[in-house]
Design a protein around this motif. Sequence first.
Motif, short mmCIF file in Angstrom:
data_model
loop_
_atom_site.label_atom_id
_atom_site.label_comp_id
_atom_site.label_asym_id
_atom_site.label_seq_id
_atom_site.Cartn_x
_atom_site.Cartn_y
_atom_site.Cartn_z
N ASP A 1 -1.32 -0.65 -5.73
CA ASP A 1 -1.52 -1.59 -4.62
C ASP A 1 -2.98 -2.03 -4.55
OD1 ASP A 1 -0.63 -2.88 -1.98
OD2 ASP A 1 -2.35 -1.65 -1.39
N THR B 1 4.83 6.85 -9.52
CA THR B 1 5.18 6.44 -8.16
C THR B 1 4.54 7.37 -7.14
OG1 THR B 1 7.29 5.57 -8.94
CG2 THR B 1 7.08 5.96 -6.57
N VAL C 1 1.10 5.05 -6.69
CA VAL C 1 1.49 3.78 -6.08
C VAL C 1 0.36 3.16 -5.27
CG1 VAL C 1 2.48 4.81 -3.99
CG2 VAL C 1 3.36 2.62 -4.84
N HIS C 2 -0.48 3.97 -4.61
CA HIS C 2 -1.56 3.39 -3.82
C HIS C 2 -2.65 2.79 -4.70
CE1 HIS C 2 -2.65 7.54 -4.55
NE2 HIS C 2 -3.88 7.33 -4.19
N ASN D 1 9.96 10.83 -0.60
CA ASN D 1 10.03 9.42 -0.94
C ASN D 1 11.44 8.83 -0.86
OD1 ASN D 1 7.35 9.90 -1.48
ND2 ASN D 1 7.52 9.67 -3.70
N GLU E 1 4.88 6.15 5.24
CA GLU E 1 3.95 6.47 4.17
C GLU E 1 4.39 5.80 2.87
OE1 GLU E 1 1.22 7.68 3.08
OE2 GLU E 1 0.36 8.36 4.97
N LYS E 2 3.48 5.74 1.90
CA LYS E 2 3.77 5.21 0.57
C LYS E 2 4.53 6.28 -0.25
CE LYS E 2 -0.53 5.53 -0.20
NZ LYS E 2 -0.96 6.02 1.12
N PRO E 3 5.33 5.86 -1.20
CA PRO E 3 5.82 4.51 -1.43
C PRO E 3 6.86 4.15 -0.37
CG PRO E 3 6.95 6.02 -2.89
CD PRO E 3 5.91 6.83 -2.16
N LEU E 4 6.83 2.93 0.07
CA LEU E 4 7.75 2.52 1.12
C LEU E 4 9.19 2.76 0.68
CD1 LEU E 4 7.29 1.27 3.92
CD2 LEU E 4 7.79 -0.95 2.90
N LEU F 1 -1.43 1.45 3.73
CA LEU F 1 -2.09 1.05 2.48
C LEU F 1 -3.59 1.20 2.69
CD1 LEU F 1 0.03 -2.13 1.61
CD2 LEU F 1 0.35 0.21 0.79
N THR G 1 3.39 -0.06 6.81
CA THR G 1 3.09 1.07 5.93
C THR G 1 1.59 1.34 5.91
OG1 THR G 1 3.57 2.03 3.76
CG2 THR G 1 2.78 -0.21 3.80
N ASN H 1 4.00 -4.71 0.32
CA ASN H 1 4.33 -3.58 -0.55
C ASN H 1 5.00 -3.99 -1.85
OD1 ASN H 1 4.14 -0.65 0.95
ND2 ASN H 1 4.36 -2.32 2.40
#
Length: 315
Positions: A192, A184, A188-189, A82, A102-105, A130, A128, A286
């Motif tokens: 979102d 995180t 995180v997804h 990350n 990839e997440k998290p940006l 999502l 990204t 994001n």
Amino acid sequence: MQNFALIGAGGYIAPRHMTAIKEVGGKLVAALDPNDSVGVLDSHFPEADFFTEFERFDRHIDLLRRRGDDDRIHFVSICSPNYLHDSHMRFALRAGADAICEKPLVLNPWNLDGLAEVERDTGRRISTILQLRLHPAVQALRERTLAGPNDRKAEVDLTYITSRGHWYLQSWKGDERKSGGIATNIGVHFYDMLHFLYGALQQNVVHLNEPTKAAGYLEYERARVRWFLSIDVNDVPEAERAKGKRTYRSITADGEEIEFSDGFTDLHTRSYDAILAGRGFGLDDNRAAIETVSTIRSAPVVSTGEMHAFVRGAR
């Protein structure tokens, strides 16, 4: 044909990107990972050049750029840890490619502002993955939510336990400075998805924040959400553990389970299709989730308010 490079070829999520690149008709030209155990490449792009040192990878990408459009890298897919995402996206754009990250940006919302400047300077774009926004069950729920009354908020409980062994805390994932912490790294997804479903975030309260688990309360325009995340197998309900299960996921809205156990197999490919068509999720998409996890990371832990049942039971 679009040429791709991949940073983080040895990671867990990299094979999904390799599959997506192949299924959209792309060609993986070069890959980078400090770990040289990347036999997975043989199943996807055995002819891809592979590097374990960033400096040599950088030199190779620049060589391809100078050969012209047929040889240059058009997209850099980023599956690195990350804390390296920000740097690797900047590299991609400055190398004349678009970035798919990839997440998290990024770990902090102010990093998005710096990346927006690099986009403007280079004329390249960051997208990204999502993928939950593309899941049919999530899209159907969003349509029902938007069609419902504006003056009512859904009551939502989100529980996600994905147990990990002792290795987790010894890796970069266990270092909050590198992963952003558990909310995180594994949450995180979901944040979102909640923003996508229920609108702007209005309140963010943290009830638990430990290396292996976190919990809190989020209030959106259209929902009140109690959430609990964990990598501790002991948090899996006893009845499920008795069956040998080490994971547990439940998302309910007004007492009704939101079922999306299936439908994940092609979401990375669908994401790539959208990106290549110019419809990918960019920096602004994001921001809400990144602001959410950044606040969770720094917020004081309180012991009152709307708590998830797993937290109430532990007190």
